[in-house]
Structures are given as C-alpha cells and as structure tokens.
Write a protein that holds these residues in place. Sequence first.
Motif, mmCIF file in Angstrom:
data_model
loop_
_atom_site.group_PDB
_atom_site.id
_atom_site.type_symbol
_atom_site.label_atom_id
_atom_site.label_comp_id
_atom_site.label_asym_id
_atom_site.label_seq_id
_atom_site.Cartn_x
_atom_site.Cartn_y
_atom_site.Cartn_z
ATOM 1 N N THR A 161 35.717 35.566 45.724
ATOM 2 C CA THR A 161 35.820 34.878 44.437
ATOM 3 C C THR A 161 35.492 33.396 44.553
ATOM 4 O O THR A 161 34.795 32.833 43.703
ATOM 5 C CB THR A 161 37.241 35.063 43.865
ATOM 6 N N MET A 165 32.404 32.065 42.319
ATOM 7 C CA MET A 165 32.754 31.179 41.216
ATOM 8 C C MET A 165 32.155 29.788 41.424
ATOM 9 O O MET A 165 31.742 29.128 40.460
ATOM 10 C CB MET A 165 34.270 31.092 41.067
ATOM 11 N N ASP A 183 32.275 37.262 37.124
ATOM 12 C CA ASP A 183 33.149 36.887 36.005
ATOM 13 C C ASP A 183 34.588 37.221 36.356
ATOM 14 O O ASP A 183 34.871 38.223 37.024
ATOM 15 C CB ASP A 183 32.769 37.655 34.738
ATOM 16 N N ALA A 184 35.494 36.394 35.885
ATOM 17 C CA ALA A 184 36.915 36.662 36.085
ATOM 18 C C ALA A 184 37.345 37.854 35.238
ATOM 19 O O ALA A 184 36.921 37.999 34.086
ATOM 20 C CB ALA A 184 37.739 35.431 35.699
ATOM 21 N N SER A 186 39.425 39.637 32.707
ATOM 22 C CA SER A 186 40.226 39.074 31.615
ATOM 23 C C SER A 186 40.162 39.988 30.400
ATOM 24 O O SER A 186 39.212 40.754 30.223
ATOM 25 C CB SER A 186 39.732 37.672 31.234
ATOM 26 N N SER A 565 43.774 35.070 34.043
ATOM 27 C CA SER A 565 44.566 34.378 35.058
ATOM 28 C C SER A 565 44.472 32.865 34.908
ATOM 29 O O SER A 565 43.375 32.314 34.748
ATOM 30 C CB SER A 565 44.089 34.780 36.455
ATOM 31 N N PHE A 568 41.776 30.507 36.880
ATOM 32 C CA PHE A 568 40.424 30.153 36.463
ATOM 33 C C PHE A 568 40.432 29.000 35.472
ATOM 34 O O PHE A 568 39.484 28.219 35.415
ATOM 35 C CB PHE A 568 39.726 31.379 35.889
ATOM 36 N N TRP A 573 40.337 28.715 42.448
ATOM 37 C CA TRP A 573 39.759 30.028 42.700
ATOM 38 C C TRP A 573 40.318 30.694 43.953
ATOM 39 O O TRP A 573 40.154 31.890 44.144
ATOM 40 C CB TRP A 573 38.242 29.900 42.796
ATOM 41 N N THR A 580 43.227 36.166 41.335
ATOM 42 C CA THR A 580 41.878 35.589 41.387
ATOM 43 C C THR A 580 40.809 36.689 41.440
ATOM 44 O O THR A 580 39.748 36.509 42.032
ATOM 45 C CB THR A 580 41.720 34.666 42.615
ATOM 46 N N THR A 582 37.735 38.854 40.464
ATOM 47 C CA THR A 582 36.502 38.734 39.689
ATOM 48 C C THR A 582 35.691 40.020 39.836
ATOM 49 O O THR A 582 35.934 40.829 40.721
ATOM 50 C CB THR A 582 35.639 37.555 40.183
#
Length: 642
Positions: A161, A165, A183-184, A186, A565, A568, A573, A580, A582
């Motif tokens: 991650t 990121m 991408d995280a 979410s 989270s 982010f 990260w 964390t 992703t």
Amino acid sequence: MSGDTGVIHVVEKEQDLKWVLTDGPHPPYMVLLEGELFTRELMLQLKGSSRISGLAVAISKPSPAQGFSPGLKCPNDGFGVYSNNYGPQYAHCNWTVWNPLGNGLAYEDFNFPIFLLEDANETQVIKQCYQDHNLPQNGSVPEYPLCAMQLFAHMHAVTNTVTCMRRSSLQTAFSLNPEEVCDALSDYNVWSTLKPINTSSKIDPMDEVIIVATRIDSHSFFWNVAPGAESAVASFVTHLAAAEALHKVPDVQKLPRNIMFTFFQGETFDYIGSSRMVYDMQMDKFPIRLDNIHSFLELSQVALRNSSVLWVHTDPVSRRNESIQPQVKTLVEALINSSMGANVTLQEVSQSQPLPPSSFQRFLRAKQIPGVVLADHRTSFQNRYYQSMYDTAENILMKYPEGLSPEETLDYVTDTAKSLAEVATVVARALYQLAGGTGNTSAIQADPRMVSRMLYGFLIKTNNSWFQSIIKQDLKGLLGDELPQHYIAVTTLVNTTQLVQYVLANLTGTVVNFTKEECLNPEKTPNPEKEMYVYTWVQGSRDPNSTSRVPFCVQSTVHLTKAASPAFELKQWGSTEYSTWTESRWKDIRARIFLVASKELEIITLVVGIAILILSLLATYFINAKAHVLFSSPGDGGAVAY
C-alpha cells in the motif's frame, strides 16, 4: 499485459502434481485444480515452482467436508483492542484461536494468476480440451498440438500500500492525466436511530444512546466472491429483524434512551467501518459522541447454534473497572431474561475469556464502554467456511422444498429463518428494557416471514418482487439473478450497502402522503420535522390490475456515513492504528483456451515466414528497379500527332 499462458494439466489428485512440477516435458503449465485440493500445502508447492504459469480452481460441490477458510487463524490481528498495553495476555489470539481452520492462503503473495471456475460447463469444456489433446496415453508424452490456456489479470499496483499510494499521489500531483495504480477500500456504513435526531448538529451531551452493531461485508480468496452467509448475512438480517420489531412497539418514542442501529462496512479488512465511525466521533464529525454511548450490543455469527445456545461475550479487562462491571452485568441479565420462553438459550462465557473479533473492540480502543458480543460459538468459530466462497446459504442450513416458484420461495419460512427470528426477538426485547422500557415485552416479536425474505434476497436472488418494491426506480440495476456477493468496493456504493439501506428504511420507516416532488425535495415543504428524517421515493409493488407500479414516499431515520479508513485521510499509508487495505487497478480480467503448436513447428513457421518476407522484399526491389522496362508500352518511344 498479454496474459499468462501455459499448457493445461488437470490435477484431480495430489499424485497428478508430479507431472506439472517435475515430469511434464511442456512447461510452463496452466493447472486446472479440483476444489477439494485447493489447500495451503498444495498451493505452496505450486508457488515455489517456476513451471507454473497460472491456476484455475474448479469450485467444489458439495463444499469440502473438512472445511475451508483462507483467512487468518486470528482475524484482524493487531487492529482490535488487545495489545501490549491492553490485555497483553489476550493479544494475537494467545488465549483463544478463533478461526482454527484458517490457513492464511488469502494473505499469501502468488506470482501467477488464480481464477475461480464456478460454472460446471466451463470446467467441463477445459477438461474436454485437456482429454482430447493433453492426456498422456499409456505413459507416453502427449504430442502437439496441445491445449493451452491464457489468463489475463494484469495488476497495476506493486509491492504494498505504501508504494502504490505514493506512486498514485505523485501521478495526481504532477501529471495532467494521472493514472492511479491502486485505490483504498472504502464504502459507507448504514445507521439509523429509534428516535429521530438532527444529523446537522450534535445531540445533547446528557442524551444516552445504545448502539446495536453488526458487519455487512465478507470476502474470500477470490475477488468479489463473498457470499458471507454465516460471517455477515445471518447477523445483519437478525439485526434488521430486531429493528423492525422494536419500531412496532407503541411507546418506543417515549423511551428514556435512544437506540442506534449500525451496519458496518469493511470490517473484514481490519475494521474499516467501525474505526472510521470512532474517528468521526472523536473528531466531532458525527452527531453522536463517544460520551453519549450508554452501552454496546453486537451481533456476531449467530446462525450455527448448538442446541439453540447463544453465547454472551464480554471484555475481561474493562470489567475490572468498578463502574463498568455493574453495567455489563445489567446488559447480560437483560439478555438472559429476554430469552425466557424463547427457543434461545443465552449463556455467558467465562469472564476470563477475551472478546472475539468484533467492531466493539474498535470502540473499546477509544473508550471503556459496557458492551457484549452475541455469537453462536463459545470459543473458536462454529463456521468451517469463514471468509470462504463456501460460506453460502447451504452453510447455514437453508433448505427449500422442490417445485416452489420464485414467489413461493421468497415467502417460504425456513427453519433457519425461524431460528434467526427467535434471536432477533430476544435482542429486541433486551434493547427495549435497556432503553428504559417498562411495558410487557411479550408482544415484541420478530417476523419469521420477513427474515425469510431477507435471507432469500441477500443470499439467493436480489432480483425478487420485494426488493423491487422497496428501492428507487433508477436503482433497479442493483438487482440481479446471480448469487449476491458482499465484498466492499473502492469508489462507489456496493449493492449490499444500498440494499441494507432500503430494507432498513422499509422495515423501520413510515409511508407519508407526499407527492414525488415533495418527497425528492422535502426542504420545500412546510413540515417542521423535515431535518429529522430522510425521505425516499420508492417504486412500490405492481398494481394487481396493471403492469405499472404504485410508488410511494418513505420517511425514515436511515443515514449513510463514510466507511473509509482514516489512514488515507491522514496520509498515513503505513499506519498500524488504522486499516491500510488497498485494491490494485486493472484493465481486463478474462481467459481463453486454444491449441498451441510445438516449438519446432513455431520456429519452422517463423523461419519460413522470414524467408518469404525476404524474397518478397527482393522481388519488390527488382520489380521497382525494372519498372520502366516491365511496365512501358511499345508506343512510348515516339510522339503521336493528329
């Protein structure tokens, strides 16, 4: 980008592995693996070989009798409440191994693509191609052409991650056309309150709120294959049924304490949803503060009870606090008293045992709160398919008689539905008492038929008449005939979140006499309570006398809040405090099978092709050089006069 290619070899027993790992003369191999052989031990053998280019796993039917869980033995380890500073003897599952069947396969890094084959017809096509072209006969080596497979699953993210990121961040900062690589994870939490509150401000510091919580997500080894019947669906369906039963009680609006029904998203990935809600409460970004929480009741896995026993788990560390202990005792007593006369037996686990993996642990990290977690297991999980593609309706013993139509199946009350309705009844009665209710609780009863509808919709088929009637018309694309999955997203609301939102609004809201315009724009109406409610225009059921539907407006207290989270948002990260997780970006995921020629034939074809190319170039050169001779006409040498 071009995909991973290999000669197909079917592995139906462990002895077949020898061919692909050592004996086979045509590496690399693309392995078609029977589902019951998809184990950690076998996968690590494949991982350590350079002769493997990919893997296709044929799902096992029926589910493996020995169980299968690709998750960890200690789920969400390091992100719960227990650590070196809080109950160190309970940290890292030192006291109780919650998921003993967990093999950690989903947390291994494989350098080749792994696909799941759920369609038996697709599996048979691949096997037939293998049998026609690749199957060794009498110990002899199969001859070309051979059946091969190509798997396309190129992932843009690399390493971890922090790395992906950082790369995405640099792209965004310095590129006009940034191409992010990951991408995280979410989505959104769903929540509502028994008594309406103004979400644009904070509730009074003296107001007390009881939080009821459960998770609504699951996952397995494979992307977007997350049925989660026992790990998520059974508990959040029970939660929804309890919310409906409570809202039907006549005097609930007069209760001294409010009740908040909370459905957390992303809990499978280190408590994304609950950690975000706690963070928002701490940062005053949520209408309810941590100090407003009177107590916490969480529904964990509840469908696989032995002898109808449901276990009450509490936190042994916070119970040492003299102010917390009596409140926890009151919670436990209310639950046990509410089970009297029901087909549910509640028993408290030893006070020396820690909490199982639960959202409640994230709240305890922030503040000592009296709370309990209800589960069908005293120690390790009853669920043999935790975080697995086999955690399906069959896992929680949902059975239907043969010959039922879709409508009949939707309303058929299974034994599982009856069992979960009993749990919902106990929870609703206990919450009523804990909120200060003094009336007779015998009338508080969850509806088994409604539980059946929800189980059918969330586990078998979302595209049913009831779900169709309770959602917005422009969201009917949410409903499909395939088996529902409950995997968290990266950028948009997933189907599960939206369906839970609309089911909760339908079960706990009221129909109001608003026009479509008033419902969609409640701020334009003179209603003084418009800021206390959410209004939704749903498409309604079909009119029996026509093909059109009868839409209506639902007034509810159902809201969405971010389940992303805080790591982010804080750009931490590499955080060990917050999740964390992703997900890599990709362009295409697909597969194809074809016949491949021998290397010798390929080389001959290449050489012949090059030779023809050279000859054609030479011919073109000489033709071009002699064009004035080859293409001139006899009369070109003199002029013509008329």
